[in-house]
Design an enzyme around this catalytic site. Sequence first.
Site, PDB file in Angstrom:
ATOM      1  N   GLY A   1       0.857  -1.178   0.000  1.00 28.46           N
ATOM      2  CA  GLY A   1       0.000   0.000   0.000  1.00 28.46           C
ATOM      3  C   GLY A   1       0.891   1.224   0.000  1.00 28.46           C
TER       4      GLY A   1
ATOM      5  N   GLU B   1       9.035  -3.259   6.724  1.00 25.87           N
ATOM      6  CA  GLU B   1      10.109  -2.864   5.816  1.00 25.87           C
ATOM      7  C   GLU B   1      11.492  -3.214   6.373  1.00 25.87           C
ATOM      8  OE1 GLU B   1       9.748   0.773   3.648  1.00 25.87           O
ATOM      9  OE2 GLU B   1       7.846   1.200   4.625  1.00 25.87           O
TER      10      GLU B   1
ATOM     11  N   GLY C   1      -1.952   2.846   5.988  1.00 23.54           N
ATOM     12  CA  GLY C   1      -2.416   2.135   7.177  1.00 23.54           C
ATOM     13  C   GLY C   1      -1.706   0.813   7.423  1.00 23.54           C
TER      14      GLY C   1
ATOM     15  N   GLY D   1       1.403   5.816   4.121  1.00 26.42           N
ATOM     16  CA  GLY D   1       0.264   6.399   4.824  1.00 26.42           C
ATOM     17  C   GLY D   1      -1.045   5.653   4.621  1.00 26.42           C
TER      18      GLY D   1
END
Lengths: 289, 290
Positions: B40, B171, B45, B43
């Site tokens: 995504g 990440e 979510g 930001g």
Amino acid sequence: MYNERKRGNDVEEPIITIDHLTVKYAEQQHPALDDISLTVPAHSWTAIIGHNGSGKSTMIKALTGLVTADAGTMTVAGMPVDEAHIWDIRRKMGVVFQNPENQFVGSTVADDVAFGLENAQIPRDKMIPRVQNALAQVGMTDFATREPAHLSGGQKQRVAIAGIVALAPDIIALDEATSMLDPEGRVAVLQTIRNLKAQQDLTILAVTHDLEEAAAADNVIVIDNGHLVASGTPPEIFARGEKLIDMGLAVPFTEQLKTDLSNAGVPLPAHYLTEEEMAEQIWKLYSTM
Amino acid sequence: MEIVLDHVSYTYQAGTPFAGDGLRDVSVTIPDGAYTAIIGQTGSGKSTLLQHLNALLKPTAGTVKIGDRLITAKTSNKNLKPLRAKVGLVFQFAENQLFEETVEKDVAFGPKNFGATEEQALTQAHHALQLVGIDEQYYQQSPFDLSGGQMRRVAIAGVLAMEPELLILDEPTAGLDPKGRAELMGLFATLHREQGIGIVLVTHQMEDVANFAERVLVMAHGQLIKQGTPAEVFADPAWLAAQHLGLPRAAQFARQLQAKGVPLPAVPLTEKALAQELIQVLHPEGGRPS
């Protein structure tokens, strides 16, 4: 875009010179940088690549006086890097570091971007449009009144970049500045820096692991264990193929594909191909079958 | 350990003028032992979702079931330790959380904190350090004298030392060089394959999604907007582009070739798959499948 860009061979006055630079950290056995000499042409985009711990970031720190040289000399924008010139040099060369988390001082995003301008005593009426402009250029306008602490990693990095952009230096050094951005954010920031470079005739010195980013540079410098091991245009560097892996780097996508296809008997040229050139070659092979 | 999110919403700074939606009505099951990727835009979510998986955040509305523990807005912070030992969370830039005097002590801190004896904690620490490839010569060194890549490994070892059943990675390879990245991704794949550890990976690297994930969750504006296998999620490039997401490199390049008129039977997700398809299409003389 590959045809448009200026090659490092179009000789420009060097804006950065490094002459036999050695930097050794007290607690370490081997120097972080060992007898490095190089020049960065003015108005070029120069990428420095190398694995973690190779000494890339130390070079940027040495140029801005954040670490001291044990031997050798450096100049930035015609000034020797020494105590007498370091503040002038820092005004000429803005550095965007890898992790902006530790760099936030403002209570809002806009305040944070304004911080550098306040230090430079820019009057308020000039400061406001410059802050707005800098935020617009990194796509963070909507976040101007937000608290930096509540931004995601990628958003924080864009704010840090805006802080540098607002100061309008001659050289922007990126110390893996895009490594935390999502792909779209990365493209947007690199495009922003490209635009800024074109508009304001900047020199870009970019420490990166991103070979795609390096591929779009004018010059590439490879650092390995504190030594300068190669420098040249992206095609010259990327034609080294598997040797790049030994340096802690990756083989560019097109080179990897070329190797696999060549091994299976698909006739492809030996020199480095950009993605576009590679697609063209494959299409030619297909259409003449 | 299965995790079930049922109509989970989360509001940041609820009740203040800064209130913002972190998650909106997310329902999803993360099966026991699966390798799940969450993608995504920045930001969207993703990280907020992650923090619900070990009850670091509690839903403003809805429920999270982690194994047999049910977490709601009202769940007290007490007695969450056993759960957090089972669900190991590796934050972005995990090396920022190193704090001990020596590598060994830092890694042993977690198990000790969760009730292991000194000796047991050290055994688990050494095992974890071995897994991440940190040599014995570094055990007594300060973690702060290590390189960035090594510090990251030590921090990950600190989570692995608690022997979690599920490893959550935000990440984990950001900022590492390609070699360090490949080694860490290899380690996670090995843990998943050989020890059956479940992995939840938040990443922007579509190559990692294509190479490792069994399932993919796509987040946007705090909502779960798609889930499926990598092939299913990457099947619709136009939709992905609308979500500001990209394709794996190989799929991107394949589309470039298709646009030129080179026919490819399927959209390849990896470089190897692309090479295979091209070899079949071009059938070079003396060509052999590799």
